[in-house]
Design an enzyme around this catalytic site. Structure first.
Site, PDB file in Angstrom:
ATOM      1  N   SER A  14       0.819  -1.482  -0.069  1.00 20.21           N
ATOM      2  CA  SER A  14       0.054   0.035  -0.027  1.00 20.21           C
ATOM      3  C   SER A  14       0.920   1.326  -0.095  1.00 20.21           C
ATOM      4  O   SER A  14       0.555   2.399  -0.344  1.00 20.21           O
ATOM      5  CB  SER A  14      -0.968  -0.051   1.123  1.00 20.21           C
ATOM      6  N   ASP A  43       8.882  -2.393  -5.239  1.00 22.17           N
ATOM      7  CA  ASP A  43       7.523  -2.170  -5.208  1.00 22.17           C
ATOM      8  C   ASP A  43       6.866  -0.810  -6.164  1.00 22.17           C
ATOM      9  O   ASP A  43       5.953  -0.883  -6.775  1.00 22.17           O
ATOM     10  CB  ASP A  43       7.021  -1.565  -3.570  1.00 22.17           C
ATOM     11  N   TYR A  88      14.103  -5.865   9.238  1.00 24.30           N
ATOM     12  CA  TYR A  88      14.432  -5.634   7.787  1.00 24.30           C
ATOM     13  C   TYR A  88      15.863  -4.834   7.596  1.00 24.30           C
ATOM     14  O   TYR A  88      16.778  -5.182   6.939  1.00 24.30           O
ATOM     15  CB  TYR A  88      13.362  -4.655   7.276  1.00 24.30           C
TER      16      TYR A  88
HETATM   17  P1  ADP Z   1       2.552  -2.110   3.236  1.00 23.11           P
HETATM   18  O1  ADP Z   1       3.497  -1.364   2.296  1.00 23.11           O
HETATM   19  O2  ADP Z   1       3.209  -3.523   3.289  1.00 23.11           O
HETATM   20  O3  ADP Z   1       1.120  -1.899   2.829  1.00 23.11           O
HETATM   21  P2  ADP Z   1       3.887  -0.386   4.727  1.00 23.11           P
HETATM   22  O4  ADP Z   1       4.061  -0.468   6.523  1.00 23.11           O
HETATM   23  O5  ADP Z   1       5.326  -0.334   3.894  1.00 23.11           O
HETATM   24  O6  ADP Z   1       3.013  -1.751   4.538  1.00 23.11           O
HETATM   25  O7  ADP Z   1       2.876   0.870   4.317  1.00 23.11           O
HETATM   26  C1  ADP Z   1       1.643   1.071   5.258  1.00 23.11           C
HETATM   27  C2  ADP Z   1       1.811   2.433   5.682  1.00 23.11           C
HETATM   28  O8  ADP Z   1       1.445   3.410   4.531  1.00 23.11           O
HETATM   29  C3  ADP Z   1       0.314   2.906   6.390  1.00 23.11           C
HETATM   30  O9  ADP Z   1       0.797   2.573   7.696  1.00 23.11           O
HETATM   31  C4  ADP Z   1       0.185   4.474   6.115  1.00 23.11           C
HETATM   32  O10 ADP Z   1       1.010   5.066   7.167  1.00 23.11           O
HETATM   33  C5  ADP Z   1       0.655   4.477   4.744  1.00 23.11           C
HETATM   34  N1  ADP Z   1      -0.497   4.364   3.740  1.00 23.11           N
HETATM   35  C6  ADP Z   1      -0.908   3.466   2.970  1.00 23.11           C
HETATM   36  N2  ADP Z   1      -2.004   3.575   2.197  1.00 23.11           N
HETATM   37  C7  ADP Z   1      -2.405   4.756   2.950  1.00 23.11           C
HETATM   38  C8  ADP Z   1      -3.766   5.470   2.468  1.00 23.11           C
HETATM   39  N3  ADP Z   1      -4.572   4.960   1.540  1.00 23.11           N
HETATM   40  N4  ADP Z   1      -3.826   6.515   3.308  1.00 23.11           N
HETATM   41  C9  ADP Z   1      -2.960   6.890   4.083  1.00 23.11           C
HETATM   42  N5  ADP Z   1      -1.976   6.397   4.406  1.00 23.11           N
HETATM   43  C10 ADP Z   1      -1.545   5.037   3.796  1.00 23.11           C
HETATM   44 MG    MG Z   2       5.482  -1.153   2.144  1.00 24.91          MG
END
Ligand code: ADP
Ligand code: MG
Length: 386
Positions: free
Chosen positions: A131, A176, A228
């Site tokens: 995400s 990514d 990590y």
């Molecule tokens: P992953 O990339 O595996 O989902 P990460 O810890 O690298 O996990 O990234 C997740 C973080 O990215 C969330 O905790 C948030 O801070 C941010 N994030 C991702 N998507 C959103 C969104 N739609 N709105 C706000 N923050 C987001």
């Molecule tokens: Mg991530």
């Protein structure tokens, strides 16, 4: 317009009492194979998935940046004049970090206009489906358009990585963002993380009646902390002791020498990276020559290497992988950075219900939080939407 796009437009209008200039979106990604190889200048083979982050954005007449998301109550505000990594924290560091990083890649932040942005997503957060890259890539393509930067997608991938490294503080590689920006439907991105050469390789899952099942263990990981970074440090130590710029420069033929020079733990870390690079090359070749039904054993071997040599699996991921294989998946592995997140299971379409039921039952029998299981398809990368 998709339901997600509609809610993003509505969210923008209600937070900012104005219309967005446009909407942009970028997908999460799943890594088919090639884990912890990206920051070792090696090979990865991810694909963009049919889960996306959508942003609505408009430029402002002043220098203010306002960032809002459906995931947070707050609207974060910052002036472009105060935009430094040190001033960023929390979730808004992802979108604001991208704005800052664009300045490192040619945008003149002294003259560009401020913006309002509203963000929503159906990429599960913290599940190893990135995400984070989805939000970075969506903001990067939006600002590339609105600030009229004309930056190439490969440069935008580096922008997202720099934002994540410097503004968020997670020492992640280029994989990514590359998948999120360069992905194409029904194909995966074979990426050489040294040259940044990317080749789009058809997966052929549908004609082979295969589906890629995600098993989100819902054990959350945190890349900015602990494991990590320490794995990354082990890789750097191994490369230094073996006299190479990065572990990419080694092959399986170097393993005997590594065994002589390295302590046991560093050797195992190095061995994972060397063999994982080879597995990525083997997966690409096998897909081309024999099709996707032949790659199962490589996925299995990747999991064993991460479990035993790199030690980034957790019992929930091992359980997901073993149960899925026992229920008929042709190959399975944990995916993403590790310490939680998701596993993938390449599964004949007719067996998806059975694998889903057996994995769910295995978690319940051990009193674990119920995992989330869903199928993903390879999708197109970031784009401007309506
Ligand atoms: P992953 O990339 O595996 O989902 P990460 O810890 O690298 O996990 O990234 C997740 C973080 O990215 C969330 O905790 C948030 O801070 C941010 N994030 C991702 N998507 C959103 C969104 N739609 N709105 C706000 N923050 C987001
Ligand atoms: Mg991530």
């Amino acid at each position: 317009m998709s339901a997600l796009a509609q809610s993003v437009r509505a969210g923008f209008e209600s937070r900012f009492a104005a219309q967005p200039a446009s909407l942009w979106s970028a997908p999460g990604r799943v890594n088919l194979i090639g884990e912890h190889t990206d920051y070792n200048d090696g090979f990865v083979f991810p694909f963009a998935i049919d889960r996306r982050t959508v942003v609505a954005m408009a430029l402002r007449p002043d220098r203010l940046l306002r960032v809002a998301s459906s995931f947070a109550e707050e609207t974060v505000e910052l002036s472009l004049d105060d935009l430094t990594p040190e001033n960023l924290a929390g979730w808004s560091a992802y979108p604001l970090g991208v704005a800052w990083a664009l300045g490192q890649f040619g945008a003149d932040l002294a003259v560009v206009a401020g913006f309002d942005v509203f963000i929503d997503s159906d990429v599960p957060i913290g599940a190893g489906l990135s995400s984070s890259a989805a939000i970075e890539s969506a903001v990067a393509v939006a600002l590339n358009d609105l600030w009229q930067l004309g930056l190439d997608r490969r440069v935008l991938a580096r922008v997202g990585q720099l934002a994540e490294n410097r503004a968020v503080g997670a020492p992640t590689g280029i994989m990514d963002q590359s998948a999120s920006l360069l992905g194409q439907a029904d194909a995966a991105v074979f990426l050489d993380c040294r040259s940044l050469d990317a080749e789009v390789i058809p997966l052929g899952f549908a004609p082979a009646d295969l589906e890629l099942l995600i098993i989100d263990t819902r054990v959350s990981h945190a890349h900015s902390t602990g494991g990590y970074a320490s794995r990354r440090a082990s890789c750097e130590l191994g490369a230094r002791m073996l006299g190479v710029a990065s572990l990419r420069d080694l092959t399986v033929n170097d393993l005997p020498r590594a065994a002589e020079l390295l302590d046991d733990e560093t050797l195992r870390r190095v061995r994972h990276v060397i063999t994982e690079n080879q597995r990525v090359l083997d997966t690409v070749r096998t897909l081309r020559e024999q099709g996707p039904t032949a790659i199962g054993a490589l996925l299995d071997a990747s999991h064993v290497s991460m479990r035993d040599d790199f030690e980034i699996s957790v019992p929930e991921l091992d359980l997901a992988v073993e149960t899925a294989r026992g229920a008929g998946a042709i190959g399975a592995r944990m995916t993403g950075g590790g310490f939680g997140g998701a596993a993938i299971a390449l599964t004949p379409r007719s067996l998806i219900p059975r694998v889903t039921a057996e994995v769910t039952a295995a978690f319940a029998a051990r009193g674990l939080t119920a995992p989330d299981l869903f199928v993903v398809h390879a999708a197109d990368g970031a784009s401007r939407a309506e």
